[in-house]
Design a protein around this motif. Structure first.
Motif, mmCIF file in Angstrom:
data_model
loop_
_atom_site.group_PDB
_atom_site.id
_atom_site.type_symbol
_atom_site.label_atom_id
_atom_site.label_comp_id
_atom_site.label_asym_id
_atom_site.label_seq_id
_atom_site.Cartn_x
_atom_site.Cartn_y
_atom_site.Cartn_z
ATOM 1 N N ASN A 28 1.950 -33.722 -55.293
ATOM 2 C CA ASN A 28 2.694 -33.786 -54.031
ATOM 3 C C ASN A 28 2.590 -32.410 -53.371
ATOM 4 O O ASN A 28 3.077 -31.424 -53.920
ATOM 5 C CB ASN A 28 4.151 -34.156 -54.324
ATOM 6 N N PRO A 29 1.944 -32.296 -52.187
ATOM 7 C CA PRO A 29 1.731 -30.982 -51.568
ATOM 8 C C PRO A 29 3.052 -30.261 -51.255
ATOM 9 O O PRO A 29 4.023 -30.870 -50.816
ATOM 10 C CB PRO A 29 0.975 -31.300 -50.280
ATOM 11 N N SER A 30 3.045 -28.960 -51.450
ATOM 12 C CA SER A 30 4.226 -28.133 -51.211
ATOM 13 C C SER A 30 4.401 -27.851 -49.718
ATOM 14 O O SER A 30 3.511 -28.083 -48.906
ATOM 15 C CB SER A 30 4.069 -26.794 -51.942
ATOM 16 N N ARG A 31 5.560 -27.315 -49.381
ATOM 17 C CA ARG A 31 5.837 -26.913 -47.995
ATOM 18 C C ARG A 31 4.850 -25.821 -47.564
ATOM 19 O O ARG A 31 4.398 -25.801 -46.429
ATOM 20 C CB ARG A 31 7.283 -26.436 -47.875
ATOM 21 N N GLU A 32 4.535 -24.913 -48.470
ATOM 22 C CA GLU A 32 3.573 -23.842 -48.163
ATOM 23 C C GLU A 32 2.202 -24.430 -47.824
ATOM 24 O O GLU A 32 1.538 -23.980 -46.894
ATOM 25 C CB GLU A 32 3.478 -22.874 -49.349
ATOM 26 N N TYR A 34 1.704 -27.344 -46.570
ATOM 27 C CA TYR A 34 1.841 -27.952 -45.243
ATOM 28 C C TYR A 34 1.744 -26.900 -44.143
ATOM 29 O O TYR A 34 1.070 -27.109 -43.136
ATOM 30 C CB TYR A 34 3.167 -28.717 -45.110
ATOM 31 N N ARG A 83 11.158 -31.452 -44.186
ATOM 32 C CA ARG A 83 10.400 -32.121 -45.256
ATOM 33 C C ARG A 83 11.293 -33.158 -45.924
ATOM 34 O O ARG A 83 12.419 -32.868 -46.320
ATOM 35 C CB ARG A 83 9.940 -31.115 -46.310
ATOM 36 N N ASN A 85 11.161 -35.084 -49.202
ATOM 37 C CA ASN A 85 10.451 -35.105 -50.476
ATOM 38 C C ASN A 85 10.882 -36.341 -51.261
ATOM 39 O O ASN A 85 12.033 -36.468 -51.654
ATOM 40 C CB ASN A 85 10.754 -33.840 -51.263
ATOM 41 N N SER A 90 5.455 -36.691 -49.852
ATOM 42 C CA SER A 90 6.386 -36.078 -48.906
ATOM 43 C C SER A 90 6.010 -36.484 -47.493
ATOM 44 O O SER A 90 4.825 -36.707 -47.194
ATOM 45 C CB SER A 90 6.340 -34.549 -49.002
ATOM 46 N N TYR A 92 6.435 -34.926 -43.697
ATOM 47 C CA TYR A 92 6.778 -33.732 -42.929
ATOM 48 C C TYR A 92 6.929 -34.142 -41.472
ATOM 49 O O TYR A 92 6.020 -34.732 -40.893
ATOM 50 C CB TYR A 92 5.686 -32.667 -43.061
ATOM 51 N N ASN A 114 -2.421 -34.183 -53.177
ATOM 52 C CA ASN A 114 -2.939 -32.907 -52.663
ATOM 53 C C ASN A 114 -3.604 -33.019 -51.298
ATOM 54 O O ASN A 114 -4.401 -32.159 -50.928
ATOM 55 C CB ASN A 114 -3.914 -32.253 -53.657
#
Length: 124
Positions: A28-32, A34, A83, A85, A90, A92, A114
């Motif tokens: 699951n891609p992180s906020r960073e 994104y 976000r 989650n 997630s 956004y 990813n």
């Protein structure tokens, strides 16, 4: 005999679902991630659209300014994004408004395995 093969099928199916769920949660891609993705998309858009509207002899400087503004862009994006989650993926939601005479935009992006994919863009 049929009961045993059914039981094995249930166990294998359960393990597959757990494995896929675990892979989805782990990727699951992180906020960073994104922020990097959104800043890259915004930079590309500005270079292709906004910089093409300036006189040709200034287009190189325009592209350089866009590149120099990437870090502040990330901060603007971060402050404009919510976000949601759901562990396995997630969503956004970004509401981007730079200045009053310019239009504002609403973007929705899904992050899964990813990858980040913009699935809704709306000018407001």
């Amino acid at each position: 005999m049929k009961f045993k093969s059914w039981k094995i099928s249930v166990i294998i199916g359960s393990l597959a679902v757990i494995g896929i769920g675990g892979a989805m949660a782990a990727t699951n891609p992180s906020r960073e991630a994104y922020k990097d993705y959104a800043a890259e998309k915004m930079s590309t858009y500005l270079k292709e659209e906004a910089c093409s509207d300036v006189p040709e002899f200034l287009q190189g400087q325009c592209a350089n300014l866009v590149d120099m503004g990437r870090e502040p862009m990330k901060e603007i994006i971060d402050n404009s994004t919510e976000r949601h989650n759901y562990v396995f993926f997630s969503i956004y939601e970004t509401n981007l408004s730079i200045a009053e005479p310019l239009p504002s935009y609403h973007f929705q992006t899904i992050g899964i395995f990813n990858n980040l994919i913009i699935y809704e863009t709306e000018e407001q």
